[in-house]
Design an enzyme around this catalytic site. Sequence first.
Site, PDB file in Angstrom:
ATOM      1  N   CYS A 166       5.790  24.423  37.162  1.00  0.00           N
ATOM      2  CA  CYS A 166       6.464  23.837  38.332  1.00  0.00           C
ATOM      3  C   CYS A 166       7.967  24.039  38.168  1.00  0.00           C
ATOM      4  O   CYS A 166       8.651  23.238  37.532  1.00  0.00           O
ATOM      5  CB  CYS A 166       6.111  22.356  38.470  1.00  0.00           C
ATOM      6  SG  CYS A 166       6.847  21.565  39.910  1.00  0.00           S
ATOM      7  N   ASP A 167       8.476  25.117  38.743  1.00  0.00           N
ATOM      8  CA  ASP A 167       9.886  25.472  38.562  1.00  0.00           C
ATOM      9  C   ASP A 167      10.857  24.343  38.879  1.00  0.00           C
ATOM     10  O   ASP A 167      11.800  24.114  38.123  1.00  0.00           O
ATOM     11  CB  ASP A 167      10.231  26.694  39.428  1.00  0.00           C
ATOM     12  CG  ASP A 167       9.629  27.971  38.887  1.00  0.00           C
ATOM     13  OD1 ASP A 167       9.631  28.144  37.659  1.00  0.00           O
ATOM     14  OD2 ASP A 167       9.165  28.793  39.685  1.00  0.00           O
TER      15      ASP A 167
END
Length: 791
Positions: A477-478
């Site tokens: 999850c950037d």
Amino acid sequence: MTRKMPTLVRPTHNGERYEITNPTAMPKAAGFLWNQKMMIQITCRGFATAQFMQPEPAKYAYAPNIEAKTFMQPEPNYYAHHPGRFVYIKDEETGRLFSAPYEPVRAPHDRFVFSAGKTDVFWVIESMGIRVEMTMGLPTHHVAELWTIKVKNLSSRPRKLSVTPYFPIGYMSWMNQSAEWNHNLNGIVASCVTPYQKAADYFKNKYLKDKTYFLCDVPPDSWEASQQAFEGEGGLHNPSALQERNLSGSDARYETPTAAVQYKIALGTGEQQEYRFLFGPAHDEAEIGAMRSKYLSKEGFEQTAADYAAYMARGRGCLHVETPDKDLDNFINNWLPRQVYYHGDVNRLTTDPQTRNYLQDNMGMNYIKPEVSRRAFLTAIAQQEATGAMPDGILLVEGAELKYINQVPHTDHCVWLPVTLEAYLNETGDYSLLKEKVPSANGDKLTVFERFCRAMDWLLKSRDHRGLSYIAQGDWCDPMNMVGYKGKGVSGWLTLATAFSLNIWAKVCDHEGETDLAKRFREGADACNAAANEHLWDGEWFARGITDDNVVFGIKEDKEGRIWLNPQSWSILSGAASPEQIDKMLPQIDSHLNTPYGIQMFGPPYTKMREDVGRVTQKAIGSAENAAVYNHAGIFFIHSLYELGAQQDRAFTLLRQMLPGPTDTDYIQRGQLPIYIPNYYRGAWKECPRTAGRSSQLFNTGTVSWVYRCIIEGLCGLRGDGEGLLIRPQLPSSWNSMKVTREFRGATFNVDIRRGNVKEVTVRNGDKVLPAPHVKDIEPGQTYNLTVTIP
């Protein structure tokens, strides 16, 4: 008698094309084409987004103002002056006007068809007794658009028309931009200087393609090269230039250029006129002339179309299915492998793909061109750091630099090495890859096996005193960028993903006879799973992580971001979740995360910034990573369900929801043709039902390689191993049969799967019943006709 309304969306040409028959019901519905140097996405209404590589992404048709350079964005906003490809048709006797495909005039039409194909995009528009057909194709090796425009008189009287193709070029440069008619090339040529200020950039930019050309096969009667001269006071819906007898032949001198050419024609009843145009970038006039000579003729267009069709055919995939769901068949057989091929063929048209994206996108090539997957492993692992860590991005060309998100430290990239390798080994059985020696920039020369071991050791070392994996400024999850930016925060998902990755790698170590290493990595996986259970199990699901300040999040007490899908999926894959825990998790996932459009990444969505989680909480409610139906997360869950077994109905329901349709209501809500899976559909179904289900329209996604894998190995149950092909179909309970043709290791398997009075899967090869559902000693070139009976 009332006229029957056409179906809004329909497949044609045996599924090779999809049509939409209304430009207003799904205004953002689009098709896309690509080659290894360019990509274009074009909507049913004629708006287009195109880019090409030189070697970094660049444009040849621009916005009307200074445009920020950025990666491809979801949910693009289209507006009157957005780049597009249009043609105006004017009745010279009545003054009436319409445009094709639909923009910019938006006039009523009698017939509208937008047809997205695998190898071209096509429109048919009928209005005012005139039919316009527009076709766009691409060459295989160059950056250009090939346009054919046909105009036919359908009325019972002769017609006098003006036909005016209008391809806006936009604001090219604040330093220098111009355009003029070029008699030698028979077209409009716009020129600019890519803006720069540093002296060194002059040499970097010296050979860029700073010209945009629009070439005509038939010389026009008049033209316009200035946007202002063309549009004038009338606006794009009724340009001032079209109110005059002819276009004025303007040029653009440090003014916004455009490409508009006009033909005055007289058509008798049933008569047709055909035109061809070439649109694209070039470095100089010599290059433009060469492109004209090669492509701009009837024969050139026909040869280009044949070559491009052959290029696309190389990505046809390894699977053909016949199921009770014909719309799904069409997607699996025609469109899914095409999207998988796109990702592995051009790596999203970037020079520095994120490492996780690069590995997962190339995972899909196992089923199309395994040699591409093999090469990708060697390319990636050669860039391993001395510590064993993998970089945030993989540099694909000399001089490339890490950009955008790849400048933010993430800690998950090593995980994807074994996870994607497993699929490669399943499909090819090519363990020789592990013995390849790969030099790196550090000066060492190690085998692939040794480098993977280093990566696993790095994962084991990158944990805190509890045995939980550090997150730094993000994992998969950037935008979860503030959980661990102080150096203490940990990721629940990454801890579980590390365990899964270590277990996969331990099996490979066993295969290679490295039993001590296998034991060590399994012990590491067990330790990760134990740490997750001790510190992250919240009674009915696993938490998402623990912040720098030791706050556990993704738990029951959280009003927002209460339950996240990824930790649950990967706890199943890693073995952290016991059967009892899974029985508790699944109903909670159903209750909190299911929507009519797929499964949300987490829920409830964040409505305000949470500073110990990060910018994911600032994203719009239900968009992207903030509780969208984020298909990449969804397919991980589906994969875990197929791996778990006995969950085929839950898995199939979620898999089917990734595809728009088949009802008009669903198509309209999603706004997308069923020719690709987007990276997300809007979530927050309970909070924002009006926008829930809306497609991002972004076909760049790590989802599709996993979808293809889940269909092949999960739904069809045709998975390779070291000895051959395992056969364990997992049909949904509503299906009694399906047929599959599967290409595997050079052989063809025709598999007829039916339910029967059996307690376990039985396989018959011809007249012979196999002792187990496992075909061994596969001979390349052979065809195996299998009858499979399932309970």
